[in-house]
Design a protein around this motif. Sequence first.
Motif, mmCIF file in Angstrom:
data_model
loop_
_atom_site.group_PDB
_atom_site.id
_atom_site.type_symbol
_atom_site.label_atom_id
_atom_site.label_comp_id
_atom_site.label_asym_id
_atom_site.label_seq_id
_atom_site.Cartn_x
_atom_site.Cartn_y
_atom_site.Cartn_z
ATOM 1 N N GLY A 179 59.670 40.329 61.064
ATOM 2 C CA GLY A 179 59.202 39.203 61.619
ATOM 3 C C GLY A 179 57.996 39.453 62.046
ATOM 4 N N ASP A 180 57.297 38.634 63.003
ATOM 5 C CA ASP A 180 56.060 38.651 63.738
ATOM 6 C C ASP A 180 55.825 39.628 64.810
ATOM 7 O OD1 ASP A 180 55.536 37.039 61.421
ATOM 8 O OD2 ASP A 180 54.538 35.638 62.615
ATOM 9 N N ALA A 181 56.872 40.448 65.044
ATOM 10 C CA ALA A 181 56.488 41.535 66.146
ATOM 11 C C ALA A 181 55.311 42.421 65.888
ATOM 12 C CB ALA A 181 57.905 42.409 66.237
ATOM 13 N N GLY A 200 56.514 41.237 57.099
ATOM 14 C CA GLY A 200 56.293 40.147 56.001
ATOM 15 C C GLY A 200 55.042 39.694 55.969
ATOM 16 N N HIS A 201 54.026 40.025 57.111
ATOM 17 C CA HIS A 201 52.573 39.753 56.874
ATOM 18 C C HIS A 201 51.950 41.027 56.595
ATOM 19 C CE1 HIS A 201 53.239 35.665 58.409
ATOM 20 N NE2 HIS A 201 53.353 35.921 59.564
ATOM 21 N N PHE A 202 52.226 42.228 56.480
ATOM 22 C CA PHE A 202 51.658 43.445 55.994
ATOM 23 C C PHE A 202 51.195 43.114 54.504
ATOM 24 C CE2 PHE A 202 52.515 46.819 59.322
ATOM 25 C CZ PHE A 202 52.381 45.784 60.569
ATOM 26 N N ARG A 204 55.621 27.791 61.725
ATOM 27 C CA ARG A 204 55.509 27.213 60.642
ATOM 28 C C ARG A 204 55.639 28.039 59.442
ATOM 29 N NH1 ARG A 204 49.698 25.604 58.946
ATOM 30 N NH2 ARG A 204 48.458 27.255 59.708
ATOM 31 N N ASP A 205 55.057 29.288 59.522
ATOM 32 C CA ASP A 205 55.037 30.022 58.246
ATOM 33 C C ASP A 205 56.262 30.732 58.222
ATOM 34 O OD1 ASP A 205 53.953 31.304 60.699
ATOM 35 O OD2 ASP A 205 53.679 33.046 59.384
ATOM 36 N N HIS A 206 57.362 30.238 58.613
ATOM 37 C CA HIS A 206 58.565 30.988 58.314
ATOM 38 C C HIS A 206 59.732 29.841 57.941
ATOM 39 C CE1 HIS A 206 56.877 34.831 59.788
ATOM 40 N NE2 HIS A 206 56.166 34.130 60.215
ATOM 41 N N VAL A 207 59.414 28.601 58.039
ATOM 42 C CA VAL A 207 60.329 27.723 57.835
ATOM 43 C C VAL A 207 59.803 26.689 56.619
ATOM 44 C CG1 VAL A 207 61.107 27.963 60.547
ATOM 45 C CG2 VAL A 207 59.308 26.092 59.696
ATOM 46 N N THR A 249 63.416 34.508 61.474
ATOM 47 C CA THR A 249 63.203 35.101 62.524
ATOM 48 C C THR A 249 62.656 34.493 63.481
ATOM 49 O OG1 THR A 249 60.826 35.606 61.609
ATOM 50 C CG2 THR A 249 62.379 37.212 61.128
ATOM 51 N N HIS A 250 61.903 33.399 63.340
ATOM 52 C CA HIS A 250 61.403 32.405 64.472
ATOM 53 C C HIS A 250 61.002 31.267 63.839
ATOM 54 C CE1 HIS A 250 57.873 34.511 63.038
ATOM 55 N NE2 HIS A 250 57.090 33.458 63.620
ATOM 56 N N LEU A 251 60.694 30.039 64.561
ATOM 57 C CA LEU A 251 60.394 28.566 64.012
ATOM 58 C C LEU A 251 58.855 28.602 63.692
ATOM 59 C CD1 LEU A 251 63.392 27.008 65.372
ATOM 60 C CD2 LEU A 251 63.315 28.281 63.591
HETATM 61 ZN ZN LIG Z 1 54.021 34.466 60.836
#
Ligand SMILES: [Zn+2]
Length: 278
Positions: free
Chosen positions: A210-212, A256-258, A110-113, A106-108
């Motif tokens: 993602g982190d929206a 993903g973060h909920f 550190r906690d997604h790659v 979703t983006h780059l």
């Molecule tokens: Zn994140």
Amino acid sequence: MAKNVVRVGNVEIMALSDGSLEFDLCNFFPTIPEDNWQPYEAHLHDHRVRFNLGSYLIRSDGKTVLVDTGLGPKPADTPDAPWGQLLRDFETKGVRLDEVDMVVMTHLHRDHVGWNLMPQGTKYVPTFPKARYWMSRTDWETSHQPDVQPMRFPNAPTCVWPLEELGLIEFMGPEQHITRDLTAVPTPGHTPGHMSILITSGGERALVLGDAAHNPVQLQEPDWVSRADMDPDLTRQTRKALIERLEREQILVAAGHFEAPGFGRIVTLEGRRYWRGL
Ligand SMILES: [Zn+2]
């Protein structure tokens, strides 16, 4: 426990997790006065915000797609870290790493790659040996800006950049169909090239957020930006428009973060928006 697999038309979405992370409230939301959190105590853990490190495995149109790869292996000096569990979760849920055809980020941040690659001597090998790795070109380019990279994309040099030499990168553009059922939806602000992933199948829809948003509190307080949001104004604008759309169209959300597994819908009760977990 909420179930970790949902179906959207012909598509299956399985929630996986690399563990969790916690930050002190004032550290993660430095611009929000502490008192403003009073009505939302239920969302906190001892003055801390907790983040699930969620990934989603999507089986769509004969393809297996992994969205986001967690924070990665725990460093040797933090054996008690509550994260670093994604590969174990694959095993627990009976999924082989070589089943993954596409890794989509979703983006780059550190906690997604984190689990993209494994070091092997002085080189890197893909953790998902048959996968191609999809990302937005905008985030790729931003992760190479010397004034931005060390703070915002600290593990890009080991977890993202080597993908280029391995010839494994696919860039996804706004509204691009990445499979028949999956579309990359631009949701910029948190990072310049941030993408959410829309799933459309059999007349049903879901969105990997993602982190929206990082916490259900932000459905009621969409202006609350965190220190991780790179462009605060654009983050607010994107979040508000997205929340309105997700509620209006009653799109299932995979956040993903909920709290895991992060499946739910946005609803309004007595004039206030809430997260209703599945
Ligand atoms: Zn994140």
